[in-house]
Write a protein that holds these residues in place. Structure first.
Motif, mmCIF file in Angstrom:
data_model
loop_
_atom_site.group_PDB
_atom_site.id
_atom_site.type_symbol
_atom_site.label_atom_id
_atom_site.label_comp_id
_atom_site.label_asym_id
_atom_site.label_seq_id
_atom_site.Cartn_x
_atom_site.Cartn_y
_atom_site.Cartn_z
ATOM 1 N N LEU A 36 -1.486 -11.344 7.459
ATOM 2 C CA LEU A 36 -2.113 -12.309 8.748
ATOM 3 C C LEU A 36 -3.482 -13.644 8.147
ATOM 4 C CD1 LEU A 36 -0.869 -11.077 11.921
ATOM 5 C CD2 LEU A 36 -0.420 -13.385 10.684
ATOM 6 N N ALA A 37 -4.496 -12.057 7.567
ATOM 7 C CA ALA A 37 -5.556 -12.491 6.828
ATOM 8 C C ALA A 37 -5.906 -12.834 6.352
ATOM 9 C CB ALA A 37 -6.707 -10.631 7.239
ATOM 10 N N PHE A 38 -4.809 -12.641 5.226
ATOM 11 C CA PHE A 38 -5.280 -13.295 3.648
ATOM 12 C C PHE A 38 -4.199 -14.562 3.333
ATOM 13 C CE2 PHE A 38 -6.596 -8.571 2.638
ATOM 14 C CZ PHE A 38 -7.660 -8.960 2.782
ATOM 15 N N ASN A 175 -4.242 -7.985 -4.958
ATOM 16 C CA ASN A 175 -5.004 -6.300 -5.120
ATOM 17 C C ASN A 175 -5.449 -5.834 -3.803
ATOM 18 O OD1 ASN A 175 -6.148 -4.617 -7.026
ATOM 19 N ND2 ASN A 175 -8.608 -4.569 -5.326
ATOM 20 N N TYR A 176 -5.480 -6.271 -2.424
ATOM 21 C CA TYR A 176 -5.281 -5.702 -1.406
ATOM 22 C C TYR A 176 -4.133 -4.716 -1.115
ATOM 23 C CZ TYR A 176 -10.180 -8.399 -0.315
ATOM 24 O OH TYR A 176 -11.071 -8.616 -0.447
ATOM 25 N N PHE A 177 -2.880 -5.271 -1.676
ATOM 26 C CA PHE A 177 -1.826 -4.925 -0.924
ATOM 27 C C PHE A 177 -1.440 -3.656 -2.812
ATOM 28 C CE2 PHE A 177 -1.458 -9.028 0.790
ATOM 29 C CZ PHE A 177 -0.809 -8.498 1.596
ATOM 30 N N TYR A 178 -1.826 -3.844 -3.322
ATOM 31 C CA TYR A 178 -1.661 -2.615 -4.846
ATOM 32 C C TYR A 178 -2.507 -1.312 -4.299
ATOM 33 C CZ TYR A 178 -0.534 -5.909 -7.086
ATOM 34 O OH TYR A 178 1.045 -6.734 -8.236
ATOM 35 N N ALA A 179 -3.775 -1.944 -3.905
ATOM 36 C CA ALA A 179 -4.397 -0.615 -2.818
ATOM 37 C C ALA A 179 -3.744 -0.229 -1.765
ATOM 38 C CB ALA A 179 -5.946 -1.136 -2.285
ATOM 39 N N LEU A 180 -3.100 -0.849 -0.641
ATOM 40 C CA LEU A 180 -2.712 -0.551 0.292
ATOM 41 C C LEU A 180 -1.198 0.767 0.013
ATOM 42 C CD1 LEU A 180 -1.807 -0.958 3.695
ATOM 43 C CD2 LEU A 180 -0.323 -2.705 3.071
ATOM 44 N N MET A 298 -11.898 6.338 -0.988
ATOM 45 C CA MET A 298 -11.376 6.119 -1.302
ATOM 46 C C MET A 298 -10.566 4.821 -1.528
ATOM 47 S SD MET A 298 -9.477 10.187 -3.661
ATOM 48 C CE MET A 298 -8.719 10.522 -2.019
ATOM 49 N N SER A 299 -10.247 4.923 -1.003
ATOM 50 C CA SER A 299 -8.967 2.782 -0.828
ATOM 51 C C SER A 299 -10.362 2.356 -0.355
ATOM 52 C CB SER A 299 -8.203 3.451 0.813
ATOM 53 O OG SER A 299 -7.374 4.428 0.747
ATOM 54 N N PHE A 300 -11.477 2.318 -0.136
ATOM 55 C CA PHE A 300 -12.716 1.789 0.160
ATOM 56 C C PHE A 300 -13.840 1.578 -1.275
ATOM 57 C CE2 PHE A 300 -17.329 1.160 0.172
ATOM 58 C CZ PHE A 300 -17.421 -0.369 0.919
ATOM 59 N N LEU A 301 -13.265 2.481 -2.132
ATOM 60 C CA LEU A 301 -14.172 2.174 -3.196
ATOM 61 C C LEU A 301 -13.316 1.551 -4.288
ATOM 62 C CD1 LEU A 301 -15.664 5.743 -3.487
ATOM 63 C CD2 LEU A 301 -16.216 4.394 -2.966
ATOM 64 N N ALA A 302 -12.027 1.523 -3.878
ATOM 65 C CA ALA A 302 -10.492 1.092 -4.792
ATOM 66 C C ALA A 302 -10.936 -0.090 -4.371
ATOM 67 C CB ALA A 302 -9.087 1.410 -5.148
ATOM 68 N N MET A 304 -9.929 -2.090 -1.460
ATOM 69 C CA MET A 304 -8.846 -1.955 0.145
ATOM 70 C C MET A 304 -9.607 -2.846 0.704
ATOM 71 S SD MET A 304 -5.869 0.010 2.147
ATOM 72 C CE MET A 304 -7.273 0.725 3.265
ATOM 73 N N MET A 305 -10.868 -2.795 0.898
ATOM 74 C CA MET A 305 -11.592 -3.346 2.046
ATOM 75 C C MET A 305 -12.497 -4.737 1.110
ATOM 76 S SD MET A 305 -11.565 0.270 2.985
ATOM 77 C CE MET A 305 -11.027 0.676 3.854
ATOM 78 N N SER A 306 -12.711 -4.820 0.527
ATOM 79 C CA SER A 306 -13.064 -5.850 -0.072
ATOM 80 C C SER A 306 -13.115 -5.939 -1.823
ATOM 81 C CB SER A 306 -14.769 -5.958 0.196
ATOM 82 O OG SER A 306 -15.563 -6.567 -0.486
#
Lengths: 375, 310
Positions: A36-38, A175-180, A298-302, A304-306
C-alpha cells in the motif's frame, strides 16, 4: 523417537497462536502495508510527457521547421496550438507546463521552474542552435548543402553504448520486500527459542521432564529443530506465493536459487533463535525481546525501513553488511534478481552457512551438557 | 535397595544445599520427605535424578550408579514435578501420549498405557481439553498422569499438591496410595505434614540440607519428649496458679492462651488426673477438655527449635 518427537513438535508449533502470528501473519501484514505504501513509488520514476502550448501567430507560420521539429518530439511533448490569451489561461490553470511564443525570437513562458520547464528550455536551445548553424552554413558556404551536411546536423551519433548490468529493470521497491523476506527468515528465531526452551531442564519444566526420560537429548533436539525449520520453510513458501501471486513482486526466474536462499535463510533464523535461547538464561520474555530487537536492528541496517540505509552501510561500513544475516539474505535475492552472475550470491550464501555453523556450534556447546549447576 | 544415596554434598556458591545427605529407600515403601521450603528436598530429588551436578557423594538406583545416560534406569523412574510440566499446545491425551512416548516406543502398548493413566487420574471426560481449560486440580492430575503413564517402578512426586483444593488433594493422595499398592516404590516430598502422615510408610525430616530424623510416624513421635497435648477451656482463668500446674510431674510446659490452658506432657498414662485435681483445688471451672497426640510439627519443633510450616 525422531519422527515421534518431530510430529508432536509440529503440532506444538502450529497450535502456538502467538508464534504463528509473529512468524506467519505478521510478515504478510507487513507485505500488504508495504504494498500500500510503495505502490506509487515506482510510478514517480516514470517519465510523464510535458504539456506545452505553442502560440499561433504569423511568426510561427513563417517557421514551419519549428512546427515540424516540435511535432516530431512527440515522445517528449503533448503540444497544443492556441492563442496567446488562451495559453496564459492554461498556464495559470496549471494545465500546461509552459508555452512558446515566436515574437519574433523564440521565447518560453513558464510560471515555475522545474524538470519539465528545463526540458522545454533544452529543446528550444537545441532548436535555436541547430537553426543558427544551418543559417550560418547557408550564408557562408551554400555549396556544403549539396554534400548532405544538413542530414549530419539534424541527426546525432551516439559514441557511448549503454549496457545494462542487470537482467531486470531497477526497482527500488523490491528491496523492501527482499528485506521483509529476510526478516521473516530471522523470525524463524522464535521457533528456535521455543525448541531450546522446550528441551532445557534449566529453562522449562517440560525440558526437565524430557531430560529425565531415557531418550538421547541430541536426537530429540535435532528432530525439534527440523520441525521448526519445516514450519519456517512452509511459512516462507506461503509468503513468497503471496508476494508473487497477489502483490506481483518479481523475484526473477531462478527458482532453484531462490529455494536455496529460503532454505539457508530459514536455517539461519532457526539456529539464530536457538543460539539466543540457549545463551540467555533469564526468562523467555528477555529472549524474545533480544530476538526482536536484534532482528529489527538488522532489518533496519539491511534497508527495510529506508533503502538509503543499506546504501550508507555498504559505502561507509561494508563489514556491517557481511556481519548482518538479514543484509546477506536481502542481498542474495537482490543479486538473483538483478545480476547475471552468481559470484555475489554464492558469497552471501557461504557467509550465511558460516553463521548457521557458528550459531549451531554455540547452541550445541550450551545444550550438550546433561547435568545442570542449578535449575 | 531402590535408592541409596551416600554423603551427598551440593553447594550453590557459599550456600550448602545438601550437607552430607544420606537416604536409603526400600522397594515397595512410600517414603515421605518432609521439610520446610528451602530445606533441600527438591535439590536432593534433582541430584538423585542426575539433573543437577553435585559436589560429593554417590547415588545408586536399583543398585546401579545413576547418571544422565543411564537410560536403563531412567526407564523405570517416573517423576511428577513441583511445577506442572505439560505442553499448553497439546490436549490432555496428547500430553500423556507424548511423555509416555519418550519411554514406550510401541504404539499399541502406549495407547493402552495412556488410556490406563487417563482412567487412573480420572480425566476421561477431559481427554480433548487443553491444559489452559483445566482447573488447578485437574492440571495437577494431568501432571501426575504424564509422570506415571509408563508404569515406572519408582515414582518421585515433588510437592504434587501445591495450590490444589482439598478435594483434588484427597484424590491425588488416594491415587498415590493406589500406585503403591500396584507395586511402585514412592518418594513423596512435601511441606504439608498431614499429607505425609496420611500416605507415608516411612518419613524422613529434612532441614538445612540433611535428614535430621527418619522413621515411621510412630517412631518419629517417640523420638521426642512430648507425648500429649492437653487443652482445657477455663471459665475463670484469672484464678489459675500456672506455676503450680507447671510443677506437676511429667509436665513439659504449660501456658495460658486467653481462656485456653495448653499443656504439653510427657508420654505416659494418667497425666490428666493430677491436672484436674489441681484445678479443682483452685476452684477453677472447666469447660471443654481435649487431648491430642504430638504431630510431626512437634517432632520438627523439638529437634530444630522452629516450626515446620513456613
Amino acid at each position: 523417537m525422531f519422527l515421534f518427537n518431530y510430529r508432536y513438535r509440529l503440532k506444538c508449533i502450529f497450535k502456538d497462536r502467538q508464534l504463528m502470528f509473529w512468524t506467519f501473519l505478521f510478515p504478510i501484514l507487513l507485505a500488504i502495508l508495504f504494498n500500500l505504501a510503495f505502490s506509487n513509488l515506482s510510478s514517480t520514476d516514470n517519465f510523464v510527457k510535458v504539456n506545452v502550448a505553442v502560440v499561433q501567430n504569423q511568426e510561427l507560420d513563417q517557421n514551419p521547421a519549428f512546427t515540424q521539429a516540435i511535432n516530431g518530439a512527440d515522445d517528449l511533448f503533448i503540444v497544443e496550438y492556441t492563442t496567446l490569451v488562451d495559453a496564459d489561461t492554461l498556464l495559470k490553470d496549471n494545465q500546461i507546463d509552459g508555452y512558446i511564443v515566436f515574437d519574433p525570437d523564440l521565447s518560453l513562458v513558464v510560471n515555475q521552474s522545474g524538470l519539465k520547464q528545463t526540458i522545454i528550455r533544452g529543446f528550444l536551445d537545441d532548436f535555436e542552435q541547430s537553426s543558427a548553424t544551418i543559417t550560418t552554413i547557408i550564408t557562408q558556404n551554400p555549396t556544403a548543402l549539396d554534400s548532405g551536411i544538413l542530414a549530419g546536423i539534424s541527426s546525432r551519433t551516439e559514441y557511448l553504448k549503454a549496457v545494462s548490468a542487470s537482467q531486470s529493470n531497477p526497482d527500488p521497491v523490491v528491496n523492501y520486500f527482499y528485506a521483509l523476506i529476510a526478516m521473516t527468515c530471522l523470525y524463524g528465531g522464535f521457533l528456535g527459542v521455543k525448541e531450546v526452551v522446550a528441551i532445557q531442564a534449566d529453562l522449562s519444566a517440560v525440558g526437565a521432564r524430557i531430560n529425565l526420560a531415557p531418550t538421547n537429548k541430541l536426537t530429540v533436539f535435532l528432530s525439534s529443530m527440523l520441525a521448526a525449520t519445516t514450519v519456517q520453510l512452509l511459512e516462507l513458501l506461503i509468503l513468497l506465493s503471496f508476494l508473487v501471486g497477489v502483490l506481483g513482486i518479481s523475484f526473477g526466474n531462478q527458482l532453484g536459487y531462490i529455494a536455496l536462499t529460503c532454505i539457508v535463510g530459514s536455517l539461519t533464523g532457526v539456529t539464530f533463535g536457538a543460539c539466543i535461547g540457549s545463551i540467555i538464561k533469564n526468562n523467555e520474555g528477555l529472549k524474545i525481546g533480544v530476538l526482536i530487537g536484534s532482528t529489527m536492528t538488522m532489518s533496519f541496517l539491511a534497508g527495510m525501513m529506508s533503502a538509503d540505509i543499506k546504501y550508507i552501510v555498504m559505502t561507509k561500513a561494508p563489514i556491517l553488511s557481511y556481519l548482518n544475516p538479514i543484509s546477506l539474505i536481502t542481498d542474495s535475492f537482490y543479486t538473483l534478481y538483478y545480476y547475471n552472475t552468481h559470484t555475489q550470491f554464492y558469497t552471501d550464501i557461504l557467509l550465511l552457512c558460516g553463521f548457521i555453523l557458528l550459531f549451531s556450534a554455540i547452541t550445541y556447546f550450551v545444550i550438550r551438557r546433561q547435568k545442570y549447576a542449578s535449575l | 535397595m531402590v535408592i541409596n544415596v551416600k554423603n551427598l554434598v551440593k553447594r550453590y556458591g557459599d550456600l550448602i544445599a545438601l550437607d552430607h545427605f544420606n537416604l536409603a529407600v526400600q522397594e515397595g515403601e512410600v517414603l515421605g520427605l518432609l521439610g520446610p521450603n528451602g530445606s533441600g528436598k527438591t535439590t536432593a530429588i534433582n541430584c538423585i535424578l542426575s539433573l543437577l551436578k553435585y559436589d560429593k557423594g554417590t547415588i545408586d538406583i536399583f543398585d546401579q550408579p545413576m547418571s544422565p545416560d543411564a537410560y536403563h534406569l531412567k526407564r523405570d523412574i517416573g517423576i511428577v514435578m513441583q511445577n506442572v510440566a505439560v505442553f499448553d499446545e497439546l490436549t490432555v491425551y496428547e500430553n500423556i501420549d507424548y511423555f509416555c512416548g519418550l519411554y514406550i516406543s510401541d504404539k499399541q502398548t502406549r495407547k493402552k498405557l495412556v488410556a490406563e493413566a487417563i482412567d487412573f487420574v480420572g480425566l476421561n471426560d477431559f481427554k480433548k481439553f487443553y491444559p489452559k481449560k483445566l482447573s488447578g486440580g485437574l492440571l495437577r492430575r494431568l501432571n501426575i498422569a504424564c509422570g506415571i503413564a509408563h508404569k515406572p517402578k519408582l515414582i518421585i512426586l515433588d510437592e504434587p499438591t501445591v495450590a490444589v483444593d482439598p478435594q483434588s488433594r484427597n484424590n491425588i493422595l488416594e491415587g498415590i496410595q493406589k500406585l503403591n499398592q500396584q507395586g511402585a516404590t514412592i518418594i513423596y516430598t512435601s511441606h504439608y505434614m498431614e499429607e505425609v502422615e496420611q500416605i507415608a510408610s516411612r518419613i524422613a525430616i529434612m532441614d538445612k540440607g540433611k535428614i535430621i530424623a527418619m522413621g515411621t510416624n510412630e517412631e518419629l513421635k517417640k523420638m521426642i519428649k512430648s507425648g500429649e497435648h492437653i487443652n482445657l477451656e477455663l471459665l475463670n482463668p484469672e484464678d489459675l496458679d500456672l506455676a503450680g500446674i507447671s510443677a506437676l510431674p511429667h509436665i513439659i510446659s504449660a501456658e495460658l492462651r486467653d481462656h485456653q490452658l495448653v499443656i504439653k506432657s510427657e508420654r505416659g498414662k494418667n497425666n490428666l488426673i493430677p491436672i484436674l485435681d489441681t484445678l479443682k483445688a483452685e476452684q477453677i471451672a472447666i469447660g471443654k477438655i481435649y487431648s491430642e497426640p504430638p504431630t510431626l510439627n512437634d517432632v520438627f519443633l523439638e529437634i530444630t527449635g522452629k516450626e515446620l510450616r513456613d
